[in-house]
Write an enzyme that holds these catalytic residues in place. Sequence first.
Site, mmCIF file in Angstrom:
data_model
loop_
_atom_site.group_PDB
_atom_site.id
_atom_site.type_symbol
_atom_site.label_atom_id
_atom_site.label_comp_id
_atom_site.label_asym_id
_atom_site.label_seq_id
_atom_site.Cartn_x
_atom_site.Cartn_y
_atom_site.Cartn_z
ATOM 1 N N CYS A 1 9.518 -7.384 6.856
ATOM 2 C CA CYS A 1 10.842 -7.454 6.236
ATOM 3 C C CYS A 1 11.609 -8.717 6.629
ATOM 4 C CB CYS A 1 11.609 -6.176 6.557
ATOM 5 S SG CYS A 1 12.921 -5.857 5.383
ATOM 6 N N HIS B 1 8.290 -0.930 6.711
ATOM 7 C CA HIS B 1 8.593 -0.470 8.071
ATOM 8 C C HIS B 1 7.875 0.870 8.282
ATOM 9 C CE1 HIS B 1 11.959 -3.263 8.729
ATOM 10 N NE2 HIS B 1 12.364 -2.991 7.514
HETATM 11 N N1 GLN Z 1 18.388 -8.412 6.289
HETATM 12 C C1 GLN Z 1 17.247 -8.431 5.374
HETATM 13 C C2 GLN Z 1 17.532 -7.709 4.043
HETATM 14 O O1 GLN Z 1 18.439 -6.914 3.977
HETATM 15 C C3 GLN Z 1 16.041 -7.793 6.036
HETATM 16 C C4 GLN Z 1 16.246 -6.309 6.331
HETATM 17 C C5 GLN Z 1 15.141 -5.711 7.176
HETATM 18 O O2 GLN Z 1 14.486 -6.374 7.969
HETATM 19 N N2 GLN Z 1 14.949 -4.364 7.050
HETATM 20 O O3 GLN Z 1 16.814 -7.933 3.074
#
Ligand code: GLN
Length: 235
Positions: free
Chosen positions: A92, A192
Amino acid sequence: MKQLRIGHLYPKLLNIYGDGGNILALKKRYEWRGGEVIVNEINSGESISQNDIYFIGGGQDKQQIEVSRELLANKEFLISERDRGAVFLGICGGYQLFGHYYQPHNGEKLLGISLIDAYTVAGKERFIGNVTAETELFGKKMTLVGFENHSGLTYLQGETKPLGKILIGNGNNGADKTEGGHFKNVFGTYLHGSFLPKNPEFTDCLLELATNEKLEPLDDKTEKNAHDALIGKSY
Ligand code: GLN
């Protein structure tokens, strides 16, 4: 078996949704075969030594600002590690910074280190839910499962190809039905969960790539049950 070195990049900043569990999956699955594993945590301001695998987790836009600065300070070294054949896995927010940039809703564009030919821009909605994707990476037909929570929309270019095709969920951008990206031995995903414990086959593919060893199968009944429980489920 070789001593496996895993570099965990910025765990104090990018480690939401238990992404540190990916390190445990790599470590235990190699140790269960009799291998020795050294995990090197690299935090802000610390130098990075050579590793066989580099892992970086996900996080909020705020943490990504500091990690972007840290990664840029080590860009030349990390690109040389990619070109030497080291394995990278980014989840992510970490995946987004493997590309050229991440443009959040507010604030300046966060530069990435261009390990992959991709870019990310914040979208209007946040994608939250379970994901099922299918892949044929490493010559194996596998499903990949996990949980996504991101507003970033990632677009792949050039020789950077998707990890897989979305069956359930949004993946890279909710439009082109792709999930994740890879180039050379660099892999990124929005999944995740944490990702690797629920996807044991993919974990072993990364370990074999990093060690150049053929690993004996393990009794993955529990992991497969956890994997199969998510297949096809959106929530
Ligand atoms: N901040 C980034 C987004 O919102 C990554 C979020 C994350 O790592 N879950 O896309």
